[in-house]
Design a protein around this motif. Structure first.
Motif, PDB file in Angstrom:
ATOM      1  N   GLU A  35      63.456  24.734  76.151  1.00  0.00           N
ATOM      2  CA  GLU A  35      64.215  25.549  75.214  1.00  0.00           C
ATOM      3  C   GLU A  35      65.497  24.869  74.736  1.00  0.00           C
ATOM      4  N   CYS A  50      58.280  27.470  68.577  1.00  0.00           N
ATOM      5  CA  CYS A  50      58.937  28.416  67.667  1.00  0.00           C
ATOM      6  C   CYS A  50      60.434  28.469  67.955  1.00  0.00           C
ATOM      7  N   SER A  51      60.785  28.520  69.231  1.00  0.00           N
ATOM      8  CA  SER A  51      62.195  28.581  69.609  1.00  0.00           C
ATOM      9  C   SER A  51      62.945  27.332  69.160  1.00  0.00           C
ATOM     10  N   GLN A  52      62.346  26.161  69.350  1.00  0.00           N
ATOM     11  CA  GLN A  52      63.004  24.913  68.956  1.00  0.00           C
ATOM     12  C   GLN A  52      63.155  24.824  67.442  1.00  0.00           C
ATOM     13  N   LEU A  97      63.907  35.143  74.752  1.00  0.00           N
ATOM     14  CA  LEU A  97      63.765  34.698  73.368  1.00  0.00           C
ATOM     15  C   LEU A  97      65.116  34.766  72.663  1.00  0.00           C
ATOM     16  N   TRP A  99      66.843  35.021  69.289  1.00  0.00           N
ATOM     17  CA  TRP A  99      66.487  35.457  67.940  1.00  0.00           C
ATOM     18  C   TRP A  99      67.686  35.249  67.018  1.00  0.00           C
ATOM     19  N   ARG A 185      72.559  29.831  71.310  1.00  0.00           N
ATOM     20  CA  ARG A 185      71.454  29.906  72.267  1.00  0.00           C
ATOM     21  C   ARG A 185      71.828  29.212  73.571  1.00  0.00           C
ATOM     22  N   GLN A 194      66.591  29.792  81.206  1.00  0.00           N
ATOM     23  CA  GLN A 194      65.419  29.643  80.368  1.00  0.00           C
ATOM     24  C   GLN A 194      64.248  30.364  81.031  1.00  0.00           C
TER      25      GLN A 194
END
Length: 215
Positions: A35, A50-52, A97, A99, A185, A194
């Motif tokens: 992450e 998706c997170s990266q 997550l 966001w 983040r 994480q």
């Protein structure tokens, strides 16, 4: 990509949409579990989770003078079961997550209830606004959550306008805990960790970090 620092809110939103499409095209979706991977490394590798890829979008926004923050969401691991039908036992019970949200001065409060903050889920449409395309997001198939943002509503808080008959735009049933907002983040992960511990990430990353999302 043009720099929208001196432009109005509509131009800034349009620029972020363009950046999202560029990231979708240039950064291949994979199941990386790192992450906190540096943005420069994600871009150098040309692949990311998706997170990266969300983090890349945040970095682009900040480079353009658009402040960003994240909302920390603890999501039920079952949300990812469709991705790993044969490996469900390996999916964590809970996933942290980050966001993203973007601060855009002049954003219409009538169209965006959190104005001047724009959640990434509203980047391509306002709160409760159907995108005019059928189907929600079920986390199954080749499409990832990052790509789905441009096509359909994604709602972690409750029912939203959605053309999907199964109501799959509403993902609130998977939200276990709302951790609140964080300046970055990095701050979120520093406070809450994480999803996987360090040793687990080291073991999983060589395999998942190259596996194309949707496979």
């Amino acid at each position: 990509m043009a720099t929208p620092k001196e432009e109005g809110p509509a131009a800034k939103v349009a620029a972020l949409r363009h950046a999202h499409r560029w990231i979708s095209a240039e950064v291949r979706p994979v199941y990386s579990v790192q992450e906190a991977r540096p943005i420069s490394q994600v871009l150098r590798l040309g692949r990311g989770s998706c997170s990266q890829r969300m983090a890349v979008l945040e970095a682009v926004a900040r480079a353009w003078g658009i402040p960003s923050r994240v909302r920390g969401l603890v999501v039920d691991g079952t949300f990812w079961y469709p991705r790993f039908p044969r490996l469900r036992r390996l999916v964590p019970d809970q996933v942290v997550l980050a966001w993203p949200e973007f601060r855009i001065h002049g954003l219409s409060e009538a169209d965006h209830t959190a104005a001047p903050w724009l959640p990434v889920s509203e980047l391509f449409g306002g709160a409760g606004e159907a995108r005019g395309r059928t189907g929600g997001f079920t986390n199954a198939g080749p499409e990832t959550l990052f790509e789905a943002l441009s096509r359909t509503s994604v709602d972690w808080d409750g029912p939203t306008a959605c053309a999907a008959s199964d109501g799959s735009c509403d993902l609130s049933a998977y939200l276990l805990t709302d951790l609140g907002r964080f300046d970055s983040r990095d701050e979120l992960f520093a406070q809450h960790g994480q999803t996987l511990c360090g040793p687990a990430r080291l073991l999983a990353e060589p395999v998942l970090g190259r596996r194309a999302a949707g496979l």
